[in-house]
Design a protein around this motif. Sequence first.
Motif: not given
Length: 172
Positions: A111-118, A123-124
Amino acid sequence: MDNPVGGELWNLWRQLKRLFPTWNLIPSSFYTPGALGYLGVDFITGLRRNPSTIAADRLLKDVDDPTFAGVAALADLNLARQDQLLKFVILTYLTVPISFTALMAEIYGSSLLAFVDANRQTAISLVAIATLSPLGYMMSQWRARQIVSVLELLRIERLQKSSPREAAGDPA
């Protein structure tokens, strides 16, 4: 908080620190003799040939010993405070976000990876802030250390000029 007694001391400190701006640390690391001297065993000769060192020597050459010692003490105090702040910044800006991210990754996983991707731009930006802020403080601390090193170099030269016989160990 201008102190008339320490007026000359504080004026010299202000002039000295202007010779070592943090903003040009990275560009100057490509062309100054001190930066180019970070090869081999002698890191002092390049430091002595730096334009900032030469300007500091000019600024302080006619200053009496107690005033020079006062400027050097201010530089030492400044470096101690820089060290304190840098440790805090590194702990706060690097350790806390990394630990928090690791904890969130453990708890939320994909879920964290999905949040970062979205939210890639956010995030950057957060990673850039967490990286660049400590870098700025590290550069400032580098300059504070450089001021102390230059003053130590000038102090050594002052001792040699003031009494060559005493410097050689001959008290008479």
